[in-house]
Design a protein around this motif. Sequence first.
Motif, short mmCIF file in Angstrom:
data_model
loop_
_atom_site.label_atom_id
_atom_site.label_comp_id
_atom_site.label_asym_id
_atom_site.label_seq_id
_atom_site.Cartn_x
_atom_site.Cartn_y
_atom_site.Cartn_z
N SER A 149 45.16 63.76 54.26
CA SER A 149 44.28 63.92 53.03
C SER A 149 45.24 63.35 51.91
CB SER A 149 44.44 65.46 52.92
OG SER A 149 45.51 66.24 52.79
N SER A 150 44.65 62.70 51.08
CA SER A 150 45.37 61.84 49.84
C SER A 150 45.00 62.62 48.65
CB SER A 150 44.80 60.41 49.92
OG SER A 150 43.38 60.34 49.73
N ARG A 151 44.31 63.76 48.54
CA ARG A 151 44.05 64.45 47.27
C ARG A 151 43.69 65.81 47.64
NH1 ARG A 151 38.79 61.63 44.60
NH2 ARG A 151 37.24 62.13 46.24
N ALA A 152 43.92 66.65 46.99
CA ALA A 152 43.22 68.04 46.98
C ALA A 152 43.04 68.74 48.28
CB ALA A 152 41.86 68.26 46.45
N PRO A 153 44.45 68.90 49.01
CA PRO A 153 45.63 68.64 48.66
C PRO A 153 46.15 67.27 49.42
CG PRO A 153 45.65 70.11 50.48
CD PRO A 153 44.09 69.74 50.12
N ILE A 154 47.32 66.75 48.83
CA ILE A 154 47.88 65.69 49.60
C ILE A 154 48.61 66.05 50.69
CG2 ILE A 154 49.60 63.94 49.00
CD1 ILE A 154 49.00 63.91 46.09
N GLY A 155 48.57 65.45 51.96
CA GLY A 155 49.27 65.63 52.92
C GLY A 155 49.27 66.47 54.38
N LEU A 156 47.78 66.79 54.24
CA LEU A 156 47.28 67.42 55.40
C LEU A 156 47.19 66.18 56.32
CD1 LEU A 156 44.41 69.81 54.21
CD2 LEU A 156 46.67 70.50 54.71
N LEU A 157 47.87 66.54 57.65
CA LEU A 157 47.85 65.54 58.68
C LEU A 157 47.21 65.85 60.16
CD1 LEU A 157 51.69 64.56 58.42
CD2 LEU A 157 49.88 63.29 57.49
N ALA A 158 46.76 65.12 60.57
CA ALA A 158 46.26 65.26 62.13
C ALA A 158 46.16 63.60 62.88
CB ALA A 158 44.61 66.07 62.02
N ILE A 159 46.20 63.92 64.04
CA ILE A 159 45.87 62.89 64.89
C ILE A 159 44.55 63.00 65.46
CG2 ILE A 159 46.50 61.48 66.98
CD1 ILE A 159 49.61 62.47 66.51
N ASN A 160 43.53 61.94 65.25
CA ASN A 160 42.16 62.17 65.91
C ASN A 160 42.03 61.80 67.30
OD1 ASN A 160 42.76 59.50 64.93
ND2 ASN A 160 40.72 58.84 65.19
N LYS A 161 41.46 62.67 67.96
CA LYS A 161 41.29 62.39 69.48
C LYS A 161 40.19 61.72 69.76
CE LYS A 161 43.28 65.36 72.24
NZ LYS A 161 43.38 66.75 73.11
N ASP A 206 25.53 61.81 65.01
CA ASP A 206 26.46 61.99 66.04
C ASP A 206 27.89 61.31 65.78
OD1 ASP A 206 25.61 59.25 66.10
OD2 ASP A 206 25.42 59.33 68.35
N ILE A 207 28.09 60.88 64.59
CA ILE A 207 29.34 60.35 64.25
C ILE A 207 30.22 61.33 63.36
CG2 ILE A 207 30.67 58.59 62.65
CD1 ILE A 207 28.18 57.02 62.48
N VAL A 208 31.42 61.63 64.47
CA VAL A 208 32.35 62.78 63.76
C VAL A 208 32.77 62.03 62.20
CG1 VAL A 208 34.52 63.76 64.03
CG2 VAL A 208 33.09 63.44 66.16
N TRP A 209 32.66 63.27 61.46
CA TRP A 209 33.21 62.95 59.98
C TRP A 209 34.27 64.30 59.81
CZ3 TRP A 209 31.18 65.25 55.20
CH2 TRP A 209 31.54 64.26 54.17
N ILE A 210 35.21 63.98 59.03
CA ILE A 210 36.39 64.70 58.80
C ILE A 210 36.50 64.94 57.37
CG2 ILE A 210 38.56 65.60 59.26
CD1 ILE A 210 37.20 65.25 61.91
N TYR A 220 46.33 67.81 66.58
CA TYR A 220 45.26 66.95 67.02
C TYR A 220 43.94 67.52 66.30
CZ TYR A 220 48.43 65.10 70.28
OH TYR A 220 49.48 64.40 70.89
N ILE A 221 42.82 66.56 66.19
CA ILE A 221 41.44 67.02 65.64
C ILE A 221 40.56 66.25 66.39
CG2 ILE A 221 41.35 65.50 63.78
CD1 ILE A 221 39.98 68.11 62.25
N GLU A 222 39.39 66.79 66.89
CA GLU A 222 38.42 66.26 67.68
C GLU A 222 37.30 66.39 66.96
OE1 GLU A 222 37.99 66.90 71.78
OE2 GLU A 222 39.79 68.22 71.80
#
Length: 193
Positions: A76-88, A31-35, A47-49
């Motif tokens: 994301s810091s690799r493969a690829p670098i720079g995908l961004l989201a705010i976790n809700k 039950d732990i959200v893992w991205i 945003y990502i939930e």
Amino acid sequence: MVLKKYKLGEIADIVNGATPSTSCEENYDGDIVWITPKDLSEQKSKYIEQGSRNITQKGRTSCSVQMIPAYNILMSSRAPIGLLAINKTDCCTNQGFKNIVIDKSICDVDYLYYYLKYHIKEVEALGSGTTFKEVSKASLQQFEIAIQTLEFQKRIASVLSNIDHKIELNRVINQNLPKLAHSLRVVEVRHAA
């Protein structure tokens, strides 16, 4: 307005992600959200939930992955670098992340999200490595950002969020246009018959 420069490490904790062993089934479907970076690449919102997979407490403990409190930045810091989201929601991330847990008394999360998005090429340039480039925690901590007062940051972020919201509405409308056109053709055929 006076801009003040900070190193990212001065206004945020940079937290690495980690991945529980995939050979142990007991680490997953909890039950732990893992991205993962794949989850960020498939989403269209800032945003990502939820990711495609959850982990268990055993999985979290097995690799010492830290929980990222809600409303911080996942990057994301690799493969690829720079995908961004705010976790809700509170979540964990895999090893392909440097998560930015912000001191919200200094910096607004939405403002920092847009700032990083606008300066993502500079963040990518921090990457090093031979097989694939990765941004290190140390280099991200040294990354300089320029910010103004918290009130000003929130105003800027609000304007940009409104623009994003309108873009998202247009995307949804465009996705639904073929369905609407099909429905109209069905109605026309029924009325013609």
